[in-house]
Design a protein around this motif. Structure first.
Motif, PDB file in Angstrom:
ATOM      1  N   TYR A  19       0.781  -1.082  -0.129  1.00  9.78           N
ATOM      2  CA  TYR A  19       0.042   0.061  -0.004  1.00  9.78           C
ATOM      3  C   TYR A  19       0.736   1.343  -0.010  1.00  9.78           C
ATOM      4  CZ  TYR A  19      -3.785  -2.989   0.859  1.00  9.78           C
ATOM      5  OH  TYR A  19      -4.869  -4.144   0.610  1.00  9.78           O
ATOM      6  N   HIS A  49      -1.237   4.560  -7.448  1.00 14.90           N
ATOM      7  CA  HIS A  49      -2.288   3.983  -7.731  1.00 14.90           C
ATOM      8  C   HIS A  49      -3.428   3.948  -6.909  1.00 14.90           C
ATOM      9  CE1 HIS A  49       0.764   1.014 -10.259  1.00 14.90           C
ATOM     10  NE2 HIS A  49       0.403   2.292 -10.950  1.00 14.90           N
ATOM     11  N   LYS A 101       1.541   1.746  -3.589  1.00 15.91           N
ATOM     12  CA  LYS A 101       0.571   2.586  -4.303  1.00 15.91           C
ATOM     13  C   LYS A 101       0.344   3.947  -3.932  1.00 15.91           C
ATOM     14  CE  LYS A 101      -2.520  -1.702  -4.747  1.00 15.91           C
ATOM     15  NZ  LYS A 101      -3.807  -2.506  -4.627  1.00 15.91           N
TER      16      LYS A 101
END
Length: 354
Positions: free
Chosen positions: A319, A327, A322
């Motif tokens: 995460y 993302h 991301k």
């Protein structure tokens, strides 16, 4: 009931009709030179099944007037009206250029009335365009966006662009090749060659080339060792990325250089006007010079792919990756608790040791 002067009128047409009632708006008066009498200049705003429907339409029009010339508006005029509102919502000038470039191939439709255009006109225009599949796909996207605007503006009643089944936007065949450690070593060995430092910063940050090109000095916080930027998606905009220790000196060097030349951009177009950021086309031109000089074979977006590949290889939290590359996070629980601390992000990016 007598309607106010200039309000318009409702009347019934003779004969057997499905919609005999006319709502007509008064747009002025003309004087008969022979009789001296004044006559209203009216235009119908619609035809209705009942007198009440016609009266309601007339009242609504007077409260919120709209353009009655939509029957004659052309494809080119709709494009101008649509693009005027749509272009300011785009994140970069390059996005506008791709649309305007594709629009040039829509010339057969320019002078056609929007209401007269049918699916076969749209499909034939795309099929006859002497361009690649990517541009043809973009033409269809333009049609869809224009029809969405035209329906909202009551210019058309049906979205014929949705019926272009024979024209499908191809999925891009994208091949991303990460830089190897040996290739990164070659970049470091030629760090004084123009813009090689920019390539290395891209490898250790995950910025897209366009994002890297428009980073401003004000986006860089050397105290917290972060830079803020991003384009394209909601998840990618205004994201904070920790500066990797391996490229901190490179960032500082560009920061100091930009400050000394009073430029607001971290990377500058040295061949052009002082203080002008690099467009993607100019970035790509410099990229090609680097690839040729160092005998490497990569595309500009390979730097971002290299960062993601390295992050996964060295076990950086999924995460955190991301968040850094912009993302979207689909996990509802994680999306709710993405207030990761900068300390944690710094700790994770430093897992990438080379």
């Amino acid at each position: 009931m007598k309607l106010p002067n200039g309000f318009g009128s409702v009347y019934k047409l003779s004969g057997k009709r499905r919609h005999p009632w006319v709502a007509a708006k008064t747009f002025g008066w003309e004087i008969n030179e022979n009789t001296g009498k004044a006559k209203q200049i009216q235009r119908p705003i619609g035809y209705y099944a009942t007198k009440q429907e016609a009266m309601t339409a007339l009242v609504n029009y007077n409260e919120n007037p709209y353009d009655l010339d939509t029957n004659n508006i052309t494809f080119a005029e709709v494009y101008e009206k649509w693009s005027e509102g749509y272009f300011p919502t785009l994140g970069s000038k390059s996005s506008i250029r791709t649309i305007t470039a594709a629009y040039k191939y829509c010339a057969p439709l320019y002078n056609m009335k929007m209401r007269d255009i049918r699916t076969n006109h749209l499909e034939q225009t795309i099929k006859n365009a002497d361009v690649g599949d990517s541009t043809k796909g973009r033409m269809k996207s333009i049609f869809n966006l224009m029809y969405k605007y035209a329906m909202k503006s009551e210019i058309v009643d049906k979205n014929y662009a949705q019926l272009c089944d024979s024209i499908k936007r191809p999925k891009p065949d994208i091949v991303r090749i990460p830089f190897s450690n040996d290739e990164i070593s070659i970049l470091w060995e030629h760090i004084d060659f123009p813009f090689v430092d920019m390539v290395i910063i891209g490898i250790y940050s995950g910025w897209r080339p366009q994002e890297l090109s428009v980073l401003k000095v004000s986006d860089v916080d050397l105290n917290s060792m972060t830079y803020t930027g991003g384009l394209k998606t909601d998840a990618g905009k205004n994201r904070i990325v920790p500066i990797h220790p391996l490229v901190l000196d490179l960032v500082k060097r560009n920061y100091e250089k930009a400050t000394s030349m009073n430029s607001e951009y971290l990377f500058n177009d040295e061949d052009g006007q002082q203080g002008t950021h690099l467009t993607y086309d100019k970035y790509r031109g410099r990229w090609n010079k680097i690839m040729k000089r160092l005998h490497l074979d990569h595309k500009p977006h390979d730097t971002r792919h290299t960062f993601i590949t390295k992050a996964k290889l060295y076990g950086v939290d999924e995460y955190i990756i991301k968040l850094m590359v912009g993302h979207a996070i689909n996990d509802i629980t994680e999306k709710t608790y993405t207030h990761r601390t900068m300390e944690e992000m710094h700790r994770e990016i430093q897992k990438i040791i080379k």
